[in-house]
Write a protein that holds these residues in place. Structure first.
Motif, PDB file in Angstrom:
ATOM      1  N   SER A   1       0.820  -1.222   0.000  1.00 25.76           N
ATOM      2  CA  SER A   1       0.000   0.000   0.000  1.00 25.76           C
ATOM      3  C   SER A   1       0.848   1.264   0.000  1.00 25.76           C
ATOM      4  O   SER A   1       0.493   2.273   0.609  1.00 25.76           O
TER       5      SER A   1
ATOM      6  N   GLU B   1       0.917  -5.355   6.004  1.00 26.73           N
ATOM      7  CA  GLU B   1      -0.288  -5.055   5.234  1.00 26.73           C
ATOM      8  C   GLU B   1      -1.206  -4.147   6.040  1.00 26.73           C
ATOM      9  O   GLU B   1      -1.216  -4.179   7.271  1.00 26.73           O
TER      10      GLU B   1
ATOM     11  N   PRO C   1      -6.905  -3.553   0.636  1.00 24.91           N
ATOM     12  CA  PRO C   1      -6.141  -4.425  -0.267  1.00 24.91           C
ATOM     13  C   PRO C   1      -5.260  -3.602  -1.198  1.00 24.91           C
ATOM     14  O   PRO C   1      -5.668  -2.565  -1.721  1.00 24.91           O
ATOM     15  N   SER C   2      -4.027  -4.053  -1.367  1.00 23.76           N
ATOM     16  CA  SER C   2      -3.095  -3.368  -2.255  1.00 23.76           C
ATOM     17  C   SER C   2      -2.805  -4.244  -3.463  1.00 23.76           C
ATOM     18  O   SER C   2      -2.752  -5.470  -3.353  1.00 23.76           O
ATOM     19  N   GLN C   3      -2.608  -3.605  -4.594  1.00 20.20           N
ATOM     20  CA  GLN C   3      -2.319  -4.340  -5.821  1.00 20.20           C
ATOM     21  C   GLN C   3      -0.849  -4.734  -5.823  1.00 20.20           C
ATOM     22  O   GLN C   3       0.036  -3.885  -5.707  1.00 20.20           O
TER      23      GLN C   3
END
Length: 754
Positions: A185, A407, A412-414
């Motif tokens: 992120s 995290e 949610p991170s790509q």
């Protein structure tokens, strides 16, 4: 019978009148925010009306008490200060600002009591992306940025997008660092400072930051046009809270406000520091630009670029140059357009320079939000609480950056292509494999900080021109226990050096202090120190070698180990050998014969003749002749004793000499970690690519004694370690066969015949 009723009626009318008057006074004071109107919040609907009225009355009384206190402080402050020039308005008091409200101070008893029934809504949306910009140039500023980023990541709960305006040096350092850091992120963008310099190069600037200290003026042009807001920070900032709290202040801007700043905490802009002191114009004490909230969208609409240029041109007619870089121009602009500034509470930029009023920004540790080391003295600044601030700064300086790879829950991170590739490689590993830890280490991504110290690619020898086509870099790797070798190597090797150091964050700071205190190392700016941060249980020796190799800046490299001292004059000798053997047009690996001593104090031989004499007396030995003869036997030391010209030798199994090759040689195989076969595999690949192995007749290096490494101790004591090394050798042979076909069969055959 009517008297008690009449009394109760009078009491009721008096109560209503009191509430009305207090409410009117509250509104008149201007501190009733639109989102805190007298309308009752929905969540209080279940409470009885008398209780609500009583609670609200107490709240209004408390808020008015705070207003009276602030007004009293403001009058006292104004009386103590010299009168402001015409057109100035008094900046708000230190402890209060337009942002000071119930959400910024300790809750009253009633608010605490109601907290569980009516929870405060978040000031920043969950997973809202926060943009942070920073101008960074050079090696030292890049180190400072890392500490700043650590402090932000430690407290953050939101995704972040860093925007760095950098020179070439900082771009290389920070892009490599963030790519290897792999923080979830977190996005990073880079913008070329060279493309922006023409926008500000016409402004004379006396500040030590140089032209880079003016580049914040260009952010509306530099940053993407669709970026609406950004927090702009100096590199010498440390966060003590979640940056989302600062981002939330954008929502408190009025429709006209475009810039958020903290009042300057020194007397600079008051013009009374010395006789004839004439600062740039500013409102009262002026504002400090170490922390800025820029509403980019609005700045573009009002024509910011043209406005600051006109301001600078007008003031430079009398001021001739800036003293505090962009800060002078920001302040001159704000004085002409005060309605555009939103003043932040001073705890958002506690300025730790000498003779500031920073101590008035806080009474408790919990008050601190942002610490700004804006004195050239940095950690040596004078301040009553400097020890506390220094310890807070050092905490992040030495904090393990690997722990910040966490995290964000619910955000949610790509994953990047590198991250996806790493995940796939991990899934392919068998955790029941006896050698799982070895295989896992090969794909571990270590944080890498290139050029940790100042580096200039300038030759020390007078006869070595810049960009010499025959120049050679000594390439090596080390950990903290070999640090004492650095000064000796620098005395023996005048040319460029590229070193990869395997350190923890805390050890990196110890190394920095050691290097800055060493007269020898301080005088060598052609040594590139590249920090590979510790992670995992093995010493990633070949990763370290590859990091040092990739960052050599000369056509040729001398692949050595840090516990070897080159003979005096070896650098100059090798540069001549490169020409004589036409290495520019042929594939050759020049072997530098290796010797060793068991004496910690050695009278280093000044020539080959002296070395041979010491060899005969038993003061020196051929390297590892008594424990690993095969490693250097193909060098043919007997022939070397009388050789006067370079001679060719053939590859043999387990040969691992120290060689000079072109920089574009094959890299080391990173499956080999710790002790065993790490150089052997590399020499094997050189041979597979048909490098000629040429022994130099008048060159030598000497290995100095030291305690055995942890990895060699594990190799000697652990059968499982040795078994896994054998497995890795077999894997390497299979990889060689796939890469070089039948030509690689000789290596497998030679290994089986041992």
């Amino acid at each position: 019978m009517h008297l008690p009723c009449r009394g109760r009626l009078k009491l009721l009318l008096a109560s209503v009148t009191t509430v009305f008057l207090l409410t009117w006074l509250y509104l008149l004071a201007g501190n009733l925010e639109t989102d805190r109107s007298l309308l009752l919040p929905p969540c209080l609907g279940e409470t009885s009306e008398p209780a609500l009225l009583e609670s609200r009355l107490r709240q209004v009384e408390e808020e008015n008490r705070q207003i009276r206190l602030q007004l009293g402080q403001s009058r006292a402050s104004v009386a103590a200060q010299p009168p402001l020039p015409d057109g100035n308005y008094g900046n708000q008091q230190w402890g209060a600002s337009a942002d000071t409200g119930p959400e910024d101070v300790e809750s009253t008893a009633e608010e605490r009591g109601n907290h569980s029934d009516c929870p405060r809504s978040p000031t920043v949306e969950k997973c809202e992306l926060i943009h942070v910009a920073c101008v960074c140039a050079g090696h030292n500023a890049s180190r400072d940025v890392v500490t700043l980023v650590k402090s932000i990541l430690f407290h953050r709960r939101n995704p972040l997008h860093f925007h760095f305006i950098t020179d070439t040096v900082a771009n290389q350092i920070l892009s490599t660092l963030f790519q290897s850091w792999m923080v979830p992120s977190v996005q990073v963008s880079f913008y070329d400072a060279d493309e922006l310099k023409s926008e500000v190069s016409w402004i004379p600037n006396k500040h030590y930051s140089g032209i880079y200290g003016l580049l914040k003026l260009t952010l509306t042009r530099a940053l993407p046009p669709d970026l609406t807001k950004v927090i702009v920070l100096d590199t010498d900032i440390t966060f003590a809270t979640d940056i989302a709290e600062l981002w939330a202040i954008f929502r408190k801007f009025t429709e006209k406000q475009v810039i958020g700043l903290v009042e300057n905490q020194s007397d600079w802009y008051l013009g009374n520091l010395w006789k004839n002191h004439k600062p740039w114009p500013a409102l009262g004490r002026g504002f400090n630009t170490g922390v800025i909230l820029l509403y980019l969208e609005r700045l573009r609409l009002i024509g910011w670029e043209q406005m600051w240029r006109l301001t600078a041109e007008r003031e430079l007619m009398s001021m001739l140059s800036t003293s505090l870089a962009d800060q002078d121009i920001f302040n001159a602009f704000i004085k002409q357009n005060p309605v555009l500034v939103h003043q932040l509470p001073c705890f958002w930029n506690v300025q730790l320079s000498d003779h500031t009023r920073s101590e008035q920004c806080y009474t408790e540790v919990s008050d601190l939000k942002v610490i700004h080391w804006n004195s050239p003295k940095k950690l040596r600044v004078k301040n009553k609480h400097v020890e506390f601030f220094r310890n807070l700064y050092l905490t992040f300086l030495e904090y393990d950056g690997n722990l910040l790879r966490r995290e964000l829950f619910g955000c949610p991170s790509q994953a990047s292509p590198e991250g996806l590739g790493l995940q796939e490689a991990l899934e392919e590993l068998d955790e029941d494999d006896q050698c799982y830890d070895f295989r896992r280490e090969r794909i571990t991504v270590h944080r890498v900080h290139l050029y940790f110290l100042q580096y200039e690619d300038t030759p020390l020898l007078e006869d070595t021109p810049p960009g010499d086509d025959n120049d050679i870099t000594l390439v090596a790797q080390l950990s903290m226990d070999r640090l004492q070798m650095l000064e000796a190597i620098c005395k023996h090797w005048e040319g460029p050096i590229s070193l990869a150091l395997y350190l923890s964050d805390a050890e990196a700071q110890q190394f920095l202090r050691y290097a800055q205190a060493s007269e020898v190392l301080k005088g060598r700016t052609n040594v590139g120190y590249h920090i590979v941060y510790k992670e995992g249980q093995f010493y990633p020796v070949n990763l370290l070698r590859n990091v040092a190799l990739r960052n050599a800046n000369t056509p040729y490299v001398f692949l050595a180990d840090v516990d070897f001292l080159p003979m005096y004059g070896l650098y100059d000798y090798l540069r001549k050998a490169v020409v004589q053997l036409d290495m520019a047009h042929t594939r050759k690996a020049l072997v530098v014969p290796a010797f060793e001593t068991l004496r910690y104090r050695l009278s280093f031989p000044k020539s080959k003749a002296e070395l041979l004499s010491m060899l005969d007396m038993g003061t020196l030995y051929t390297f590892r002749y008594h424990v690993w003869t095969k490693g250097h036997a193909p060098t043919d030391y007997a022939k070397w004793r009388t050789a006067t010209t370079p001679y060719r030798v053939e590859w043999e199994a387990d040969f691992e000499p120290y060689v000079v090759v072109r920089r574009d040689c094959p890299e080391y195989d990173q499956r080999f970690v710790g002790f065993g076969w790490n150089k052997v595999a590399h020499i094997m690949e050189l041979d597979a690519q048909e490098y000629e192995l040429m022994v130099l007749p008048n060159a030598f290096i000497i290995h100095m004694p030291h305690a055995p490494s942890f990895d060699i101790s594990k190799f000697r004591s652990s059968p499982a370690y040795r078994s896994c090394l054998t497995t890795l050798k077999e894997d390497f042979h299979q990889a060689m066969s796939r890469k070089y076909g039948s030509a690689a069969l000789k290596y497998l055959t030679a290994q089986r015949n041992i």
